[in-house]
Design a protein around this motif. Structure first.
Motif, PDB file in Angstrom:
ATOM      1  N   TYR A 238       0.817  -1.215   0.000  1.00 38.20           N
ATOM      2  CA  TYR A 238       0.000   0.000   0.000  1.00 38.20           C
ATOM      3  C   TYR A 238       0.853   1.269   0.000  1.00 38.20           C
ATOM      4  CZ  TYR A 238       0.911  -0.292   5.056  1.00 38.20           C
ATOM      5  OH  TYR A 238       1.516  -0.383   6.282  1.00 38.20           O
ATOM      6  N   LEU A 248      -1.420   4.955   0.050  1.00 32.52           N
ATOM      7  CA  LEU A 248      -2.602   5.003   0.904  1.00 32.52           C
ATOM      8  C   LEU A 248      -2.324   5.627   2.252  1.00 32.52           C
ATOM      9  CD1 LEU A 248      -4.158   1.485   0.282  1.00 32.52           C
ATOM     10  CD2 LEU A 248      -4.567   3.598  -0.968  1.00 32.52           C
ATOM     11  N   SER A 253      -8.005   4.315   2.632  1.00 30.48           N
ATOM     12  CA  SER A 253      -7.675   2.897   2.506  1.00 30.48           C
ATOM     13  C   SER A 253      -8.875   1.992   2.284  1.00 30.48           C
ATOM     14  CB  SER A 253      -6.926   2.426   3.754  1.00 30.48           C
ATOM     15  OG  SER A 253      -7.768   2.514   4.907  1.00 30.48           O
ATOM     16  N   TYR A 256      -9.472   0.513  -1.245  1.00 31.78           N
ATOM     17  CA  TYR A 256      -8.373  -0.368  -1.637  1.00 31.78           C
ATOM     18  C   TYR A 256      -8.491  -1.710  -0.925  1.00 31.78           C
ATOM     19  CZ  TYR A 256      -3.520  -1.696  -2.725  1.00 31.78           C
ATOM     20  OH  TYR A 256      -2.395  -2.331  -3.180  1.00 31.78           O
TER      21      TYR A 256
END
Length: 425
Positions: A238, A248, A253, A256
């Motif tokens: 990430y 992120l 987040s 995702y």
């Protein structure tokens, strides 16, 4: 030199002992003949066995040596190279038993890198050798290749620097992060960057989403081990990865993480209703809200060293009481007392707390790192993780066993250990 009597390799002094008189031999060495009987040409040479010669890194190793005099001082030494070429080593000083053997599962080290009866001490006590770079942390990047560990039996109580003139026997073991048949699949889908590991066989398998901390990149070795133990595992990146289009943070987040879980849920070899999350440090913050969202519906969560609330699935909280990076003990109290207990959800909470363990609780037998350099752009800074070597090693071994049991209970339910889900569609 090759002995003419038995066609085996012997040291030059052994050849002299076999061809000269006992009286002359005594005058040429400080060691008395009884203590050196095993060095004559009529006695077998010392033998070192390391089994298995090839296995997973979370499996224990049996190390034994024999055909030596009783109460004889020897050193067992382990050496290996990291993927960047750094030399790591550990050693223990032993005395042979009455039958001239050493067994690390039975005998006590009286000096060296560790003390006492520690069957796996040569592995978890590995440290950078003198002269290597400061602040190293051993992490496996390519899980499709093993670490090669050389184990040496040395004469006397010596250090690895003295091995050249004291080596009696050598054995090698391969330490793998992937079991035979495990599949490694690169995932670049809907903006998600990760690696999916599938256990051997057709499935369908229970699965875990594996999220690491602020070190960034794509860390695969915990996922590959989980797949080797029967769980599909999806390690995701990430931040700090070349294929990521967005770095992120905790506020961005959710989408995702949902996409990552959907990738697991939609995979034909994965049980879509048997998905858990395992996360470490900052990665926990990114997965918390995802785990509490009703439309995500994860089955269980394993956390290392972080805060949580509003959870509706079973939680296993793993912490080191000597964590010098986060206030793990205080956080665990907040989770239980101010979070789950207040909400009447104490039954969801299980805590594994380890005195003397630090922040970086890895899978079993990984070398302990109390401090390492951590890249914080634009430079590397020393970071204190905490923990003492013996307690930390014990925490890693027990916690991994408990994590696998926790995942088995909550992702497989009544199914036998490592069984397939076999969900009816």
């Amino acid at each position: 030199m090759i002995c003419k009597l038995c066609s085996t390799y012997i040291k030059p002094l052994c050849f002299m002992a076999a061809t000269q008189s006992k009286k002359r031999w005594e005058s040429m060495t400080h060691l008395s003949p009884p203590a050196m009987r095993w060095r004559t040409s009529t006695s077998p040479a010392p033998v070192l066995t390391v089994t298995p010669a090839r296995g997973l890194v979370d499996e224990p190793i049996s190390i034994k040596a024999g055909f030596m005099p009783p109460q004889y001082p020897v050193t067992l030494c382990a050496q290996m190279r990291s993927e960047k070429g750094d030399l790591w080593e550990a050693f223990g000083h032993y005395k042979t038993s009455a039958d001239g053997t050493v067994n690390l599962a039975r005998d006590h080290s009286v000096g060296g890198s560790y003390l006492g009866c520690e069957p796996m001490g040569l592995f978890w006590a590995l440290q950078p050798a003198p002269g290597e770079r400061d602040g190293l942390r051993l992490r496996k990047k390519n899980v499709e290749t093993p670490f090669i560990v050389d184990i040496s039996l040395l004469e006397g109580h010596v250090t690895p620097r003295e091995r050249e003139n004291s080596e009696l026997a050598v054995a090698t073991t391969e330490r793998w992060y992937m079991a035979p048949g495990v599949q490694r699949i690169d995932i670049r889908q809907n903006g998600v960057v990760g690696t999916l590991f599938l256990p051997p066989g057709p499935g369908r398998f229970p699965a875990v989403l594996d999220v690491w901390g602020m070190g960034g990149g794509l860390v695969e070795y915990r996922s590959s081990l989980a797949a080797s133990r029967g769980f599909a595992s999806f390690s995701i990146a990430y931040m700090e990865h070349k294929d990521l289009t967005v770095q992120l943070d905790i506020d961005s987040s959710d989408a995702y993480m949902k996409k990552a879980i959907d990738i697991l849920r939609d995979h034909p070899q994965i049980c879509g209703d048997r998905i858990g999350v395992i996360s470490l440090c900052y990665g926990v913050y990114l997965t918390l809200r995802t785990a509490t969202l009703a439309d995500v519906n994860v089955r269980c969560t394993v956390m290392y060293s972080c805060v949580l609330k509003n959870l509706s699935c079973p939680l296993l909280y793993v912490l080191g009481e000597d964590d010098q990076n986060l206030s793990s003990t205080e956080n665990s109290k907040l989770v239980h007392i101010n979070g789950l207990k207040t909400a009447g959800k104490s039954y969801l909470y299980t805590r594994l707390s380890y005195p003397g363990a630090g922040h970086l609780i890895e899978p079993p037998y990984a070398p302990h790192t109390r401090m390492s350099y951590w890249r914080v752009k634009p430079e590397k800074l020393p970071t204190l993780w905490g923990g003492n070597i013996v307690s930390h090693a014990a925490a890693q071994e027990e916690s991994w066993r408990e994590i696998l049991k926790f995942l088995d209970k909550n992702l497989r339910g009544h199914l036998s250990s490592y069984a397939r889900c076999n969900v009816t569609e």
